[in-house]
Design a protein around this motif. Structure first.
Motif, PDB file in Angstrom:
ATOM      1  N   GLU A 134      15.851 -10.146  17.279  1.00  0.00           N
ATOM      2  CA  GLU A 134      17.148  -9.488  17.073  1.00  0.00           C
ATOM      3  C   GLU A 134      16.967  -8.113  16.423  1.00  0.00           C
ATOM      4  OE1 GLU A 134      17.135 -13.061  16.711  1.00  0.00           O
ATOM      5  OE2 GLU A 134      17.963 -12.772  18.721  1.00  0.00           O
ATOM      6  N   LEU A 135      15.701  -7.680  16.299  1.00  0.00           N
ATOM      7  CA  LEU A 135      15.318  -6.369  15.760  1.00  0.00           C
ATOM      8  C   LEU A 135      15.639  -6.223  14.276  1.00  0.00           C
ATOM      9  CD1 LEU A 135      16.247  -4.017  18.748  1.00  0.00           C
ATOM     10  CD2 LEU A 135      14.145  -5.295  18.321  1.00  0.00           C
ATOM     11  N   ASN A 136      15.580  -7.326  13.561  1.00  0.00           N
ATOM     12  CA  ASN A 136      15.735  -7.300  12.111  1.00  0.00           C
ATOM     13  C   ASN A 136      14.367  -7.378  11.446  1.00  0.00           C
ATOM     14  OD1 ASN A 136      18.681  -7.396  11.980  1.00  0.00           O
ATOM     15  ND2 ASN A 136      18.463  -9.458  12.840  1.00  0.00           N
ATOM     16  N   VAL A 137      14.136  -6.530  10.465  1.00  0.00           N
ATOM     17  CA  VAL A 137      12.891  -6.580   9.694  1.00  0.00           C
ATOM     18  C   VAL A 137      12.980  -7.762   8.730  1.00  0.00           C
ATOM     19  CG1 VAL A 137      11.444  -5.384   8.012  1.00  0.00           C
ATOM     20  CG2 VAL A 137      12.540  -4.090   9.861  1.00  0.00           C
ATOM     21  N   PHE A 138      12.015  -8.692   8.798  1.00  0.00           N
ATOM     22  CA  PHE A 138      12.079  -9.854   7.915  1.00  0.00           C
ATOM     23  C   PHE A 138      10.852  -9.979   7.020  1.00  0.00           C
ATOM     24  CE2 PHE A 138       9.994 -11.440  11.723  1.00  0.00           C
ATOM     25  CZ  PHE A 138       9.009 -12.281  11.241  1.00  0.00           C
ATOM     26  N   TYR A 139       9.899  -9.049   7.160  1.00  0.00           N
ATOM     27  CA  TYR A 139       8.723  -9.091   6.306  1.00  0.00           C
ATOM     28  C   TYR A 139       8.070  -7.719   6.284  1.00  0.00           C
ATOM     29  CZ  TYR A 139       3.960 -10.077   4.716  1.00  0.00           C
ATOM     30  OH  TYR A 139       2.781 -10.056   4.039  1.00  0.00           O
ATOM     31  N   GLU A 140       7.539  -7.308   5.130  1.00  0.00           N
ATOM     32  CA  GLU A 140       6.747  -6.084   5.062  1.00  0.00           C
ATOM     33  C   GLU A 140       5.760  -6.180   3.909  1.00  0.00           C
ATOM     34  OE1 GLU A 140       8.909  -2.465   3.410  1.00  0.00           O
ATOM     35  OE2 GLU A 140      10.582  -3.649   4.197  1.00  0.00           O
ATOM     36  N   ASP A 141       4.657  -5.448   4.055  1.00  0.00           N
ATOM     37  CA  ASP A 141       3.643  -5.413   3.020  1.00  0.00           C
ATOM     38  C   ASP A 141       2.841  -4.126   3.193  1.00  0.00           C
ATOM     39  OD1 ASP A 141       2.203  -6.177   0.825  1.00  0.00           O
ATOM     40  OD2 ASP A 141       1.083  -7.785   1.816  1.00  0.00           O
ATOM     41  N   SER A 142       2.054  -3.756   2.197  1.00  0.00           N
ATOM     42  CA  SER A 142       1.263  -2.526   2.285  1.00  0.00           C
ATOM     43  C   SER A 142       0.029  -2.638   1.415  1.00  0.00           C
ATOM     44  CB  SER A 142       2.097  -1.313   1.855  1.00  0.00           C
ATOM     45  OG  SER A 142       2.461  -1.413   0.496  1.00  0.00           O
ATOM     46  N   VAL A 143      -0.958  -1.803   1.733  1.00  0.00           N
ATOM     47  CA  VAL A 143      -2.159  -1.659   0.919  1.00  0.00           C
ATOM     48  C   VAL A 143      -2.275  -0.183   0.569  1.00  0.00           C
ATOM     49  CG1 VAL A 143      -4.678  -1.804   0.860  1.00  0.00           C
ATOM     50  CG2 VAL A 143      -3.346  -3.597   2.006  1.00  0.00           C
ATOM     51  N   HIS A 144      -2.236   0.121  -0.733  1.00  0.00           N
ATOM     52  CA  HIS A 144      -2.332   1.497  -1.210  1.00  0.00           C
ATOM     53  C   HIS A 144      -3.801   1.800  -1.498  1.00  0.00           C
ATOM     54  CE1 HIS A 144      -1.855   4.987  -3.879  1.00  0.00           C
ATOM     55  NE2 HIS A 144      -0.712   5.177  -3.245  1.00  0.00           N
ATOM     56  N   PHE A 145      -4.352   2.836  -0.831  1.00  0.00           N
ATOM     57  CA  PHE A 145      -5.787   3.059  -0.878  1.00  0.00           C
ATOM     58  C   PHE A 145      -6.316   3.318  -2.295  1.00  0.00           C
ATOM     59  CE2 PHE A 145      -5.144   4.820   3.629  1.00  0.00           C
ATOM     60  CZ  PHE A 145      -5.281   3.558   4.172  1.00  0.00           C
ATOM     61  N   ASP A 146      -5.720   4.289  -3.006  1.00  0.00           N
ATOM     62  CA  ASP A 146      -6.232   4.623  -4.341  1.00  0.00           C
ATOM     63  C   ASP A 146      -6.174   3.426  -5.279  1.00  0.00           C
ATOM     64  OD1 ASP A 146      -6.362   7.123  -3.238  1.00  0.00           O
ATOM     65  OD2 ASP A 146      -4.974   8.081  -4.634  1.00  0.00           O
ATOM     66  N   ARG A 147      -5.077   2.682  -5.205  1.00  0.00           N
ATOM     67  CA  ARG A 147      -4.858   1.577  -6.131  1.00  0.00           C
ATOM     68  C   ARG A 147      -5.595   0.303  -5.710  1.00  0.00           C
ATOM     69  NH1 ARG A 147       0.677   0.482  -5.407  1.00  0.00           N
ATOM     70  NH2 ARG A 147       0.002  -0.964  -3.777  1.00  0.00           N
ATOM     71  N   ASP A 148      -5.484  -0.036  -4.432  1.00  0.00           N
ATOM     72  CA  ASP A 148      -5.977  -1.337  -3.982  1.00  0.00           C
ATOM     73  C   ASP A 148      -7.417  -1.311  -3.483  1.00  0.00           C
ATOM     74  OD1 ASP A 148      -3.490  -2.398  -4.546  1.00  0.00           O
ATOM     75  OD2 ASP A 148      -2.710  -2.013  -2.534  1.00  0.00           O
ATOM     76  N   LEU A 149      -7.921  -0.130  -3.132  1.00  0.00           N
ATOM     77  CA  LEU A 149      -9.304  -0.011  -2.667  1.00  0.00           C
ATOM     78  C   LEU A 149     -10.031   1.075  -3.451  1.00  0.00           C
ATOM     79  CD1 LEU A 149      -8.651  -0.234   1.191  1.00  0.00           C
ATOM     80  CD2 LEU A 149      -9.413  -2.064  -0.323  1.00  0.00           C
ATOM     81  N   PRO A 150     -10.158   0.903  -4.767  1.00  0.00           N
ATOM     82  CA  PRO A 150     -10.725   1.966  -5.605  1.00  0.00           C
ATOM     83  C   PRO A 150     -12.188   2.256  -5.307  1.00  0.00           C
ATOM     84  CG  PRO A 150     -10.511  -0.068  -6.854  1.00  0.00           C
ATOM     85  CD  PRO A 150      -9.811  -0.298  -5.544  1.00  0.00           C
ATOM     86  N   GLU A 151     -12.879   1.321  -4.633  1.00  0.00           N
ATOM     87  CA  GLU A 151     -14.305   1.529  -4.367  1.00  0.00           C
ATOM     88  C   GLU A 151     -14.573   2.728  -3.457  1.00  0.00           C
ATOM     89  OE1 GLU A 151     -13.143  -2.114  -1.759  1.00  0.00           O
ATOM     90  OE2 GLU A 151     -12.414  -1.069  -3.531  1.00  0.00           O
TER      91      GLU A 151
END
Length: 524
Positions: free
Chosen positions: A43-60
């Motif tokens: 029905e074209l409704n967004v029902f989930y979202e997530d993200s990975v922030h590079f500086d914060r989540d992948l500091p290596e």
């Protein structure tokens, strides 16, 4: 998607779909600072979202703002294994296709792909170190305008063809060891496919390599950049193409259904056009730090400014992009100077002054503008005489009218025309100010709608996936997304607006040319 992400989705794709109770599509946005995903149901409704922030989540990876800025301050790159941004390029080493097609579901991606790239740190859209290659490309095809007519844009430092040319010239060994060159979009799709994905027409338009009319690589441009380039790029495809089924790696490791299909990935700007659901004659205006216009064009007129891309949802049409650097920061400066730092006083100034501002026109560029290349503040009275200052209310209206007249003039320079069914979709911070939107409606002579587009590229990618699965070029995109949430009407043109601005627009354009010619006049 990499197992090193510090936050895992709340359930597998199969579980997400079952929770929605129906089929869903995922839309991905690989941006400079993060990777974001949304799930959209039938029905074209967004029902989930997530993200990975590079500086914060992948500091290596040691990035700042998602990038590595080199000592020359011109070269800007991103680690391929971390993900990169549009107008980036990825160089697959000879033998990488075998590694892609034989991924083990027991191991994370980064462990299996670390030796698959000729270049580990790749140039992205912020890189401006290819000026020499841009000059070479334009000279080879007959100049900047000739290149624009061919590929939709004059040569730009961040565009991939020029980045490839620099790599070949500076590091021919790495180039020769590259069996495939991907854009970020086709690179990401390749990961899901377990094989090389083709470049789509729309994102391919941002390379200075694709003939936008014929939708094939320009042999003249390829020859300037590097040898054997066509075979390293592969053949481009329509943006709505289903490019294959998902790799068994994702089925076994992440629970994707075996029948899951991958629709060609595209660039962030084309995906945003899809997310905003523009149609022929429409315009999207993003009023942010910089102001950006997306235009739907039927008959484009490539110029030295702006960009023309193949349309991501209609293979017969085009889209254009214009960027204006002096956006919200300029509006905030004039608010502070002329409205005591208060938006309500700013709005009252727009309400108390007449359309057309009694013939007073202003140009406000505190930093060098992109379109047009002007810096400084210039004010003209009704007799076209330059004056040093305006009263506060006049100043505010001159700023807003001038910003929108410039947008309309330069949009029309690329082939845009207001049509009876034209609508304007506004987003960004200033779209919350109804008085600013009223001026926008008056200047363009079209109704203005507002839409929540905080995830327009992600949502647009999911919409495009539904379009590709529904038949792509054989089905109208508007039919596929007709049940999506509707934008809200925010402003309609005032009576008499078309007559007022029909007289002002040519005056504004002529004054802009006067300022440009004075800026280019050599000092005596």
């Amino acid at each position: 998607m990499d197992a090193r992400t510090h936050r895992r989705p709340a359930g597998t794709p199969r579980a997400l779909a079952e929770r929605a109770g129906r089929r869903c599509c995922l839309g991905w946005d690989f941006s400079t600072q993060q990777v974001k995903v949304v799930a959209v149901d039938a029905e074209l409704n967004v029902f989930y979202e997530d993200s990975v922030h590079f500086d914060r989540d992948l500091p290596e990876f040691g990035t700042q703002g998602g990038v590595h800025v080199h000592k020359d301050r011109l070269t800007v790159t991103s680690p391929v294994l971390m993900w990169v941004q549009q107008h980036g390029s990825v160089y697959w080493k000879t033998g990488a296709s075998l590694a892609l097609s034989s991924l083990s579901p027991a191991l994370p991606l980064h462990q299996q792909l670390q030796s698959c790239f000729s270049i580990s740190d790749c140039p992205i859209w912020m890189d401006s170190s290819t000026t020499a290659q841009c000059h070479q490309l334009e000279a080879a095809v007959g100049g900047a305008q000739a290149l624009s007519c061919l590929t939709g844009s004059r040569a730009y430092e961040r565009f991939t063809g020029n980045q490839i040319a620099k790599l070949f010239q500076k590091n021919p060994e790495a180039y020769s060891h590259s069996e495939r060159i991907s854009l970020v979009s086709s690179f990401a799709a390749s990961l899901f496919l377990g094989g090389y994905s083709p470049i789509d027409y729309s994102d391919g338009s941002g390379m200075n390599l694709l003939q936008i009319q014929e939708k094939v690589w320009s042999q003249a441009c390829l020859d300037v950049c590097a040898p054997h380039l066509e075979e390293k790029l592969g053949s481009p495809v329509p943006s709505c193409s289903v490019v294959g089924a998902i790799s068994s790696y994702y089925v076994q490791r992440y629970g994707f259904p075996p029948g899951c299909k991958v629709v060609a990935f595209t660039g962030d700007n084309p995906a945003s056009l899809a997310g905003m659901r523009l149609e022929e004659g429409d315009i999207a205006v993003s009023l942010g730090t910089s102001d950006t216009l997306f235009l739907w064009l039927q008959k484009p007129m490539p110029a030295l400014e702006g960009h023309i891309f193949c349309n991501p949802v209609d293979v017969q049409h085009y889209m254009a992009l214009l960027c204006f650097k002096n956006g919200s920061l300029m509006r905030e400066k004039i608010r502070d100077e002329s409205a005591s730092c208060a938006w309500n006083k700013f709005s009252k100034a727009l309400q108390s002054t007449e359309m057309g501002n009694n013939g007073n026109l202003g140009f406000y560029f505190d930093v060098m503008e992109i379109t047009p290349e002007i810096i400084g503040r210039h004010r003209f009275n009704a007799e076209n005489m330059e004056v040093s200052a305006f009263p506060g209310d006049v100043e505010i209206r001159a700023l807003i009218e001038g910003q929108f007249m410039a947008k309309r003039i330069h949009a029309e320079g690329l082939g845009y025309r207001v049509m009876p069914k034209t609508k304007i979709l506004a987003t960004g911070g200033a779209s919350h100010n109804k008085d600013i939107l009223q001026v926008l409606a008056d200047v363009f002579g079209a109704p203005v709608y507002v839409i929540d587009t905080t995830s327009s590229a992600c949502v647009g990618s999911a919409y495009r996936a539904f379009h590709g699965l529904a038949g792509g070029t054989g089905v109208a995109f508007s039919e596929v997304v007709k049940s999506a949430p509707q934008p809200s009407l925010a402003a309609t043109p005032n009576p008499g607006a078309s007559q007022v601005y029909a007289a002002l627009l040519p005056r504004y354009a002529a004054l802009e040319q006067r300022i440009l010619s004075m800026a280019q006049k050599p000092l005596e």
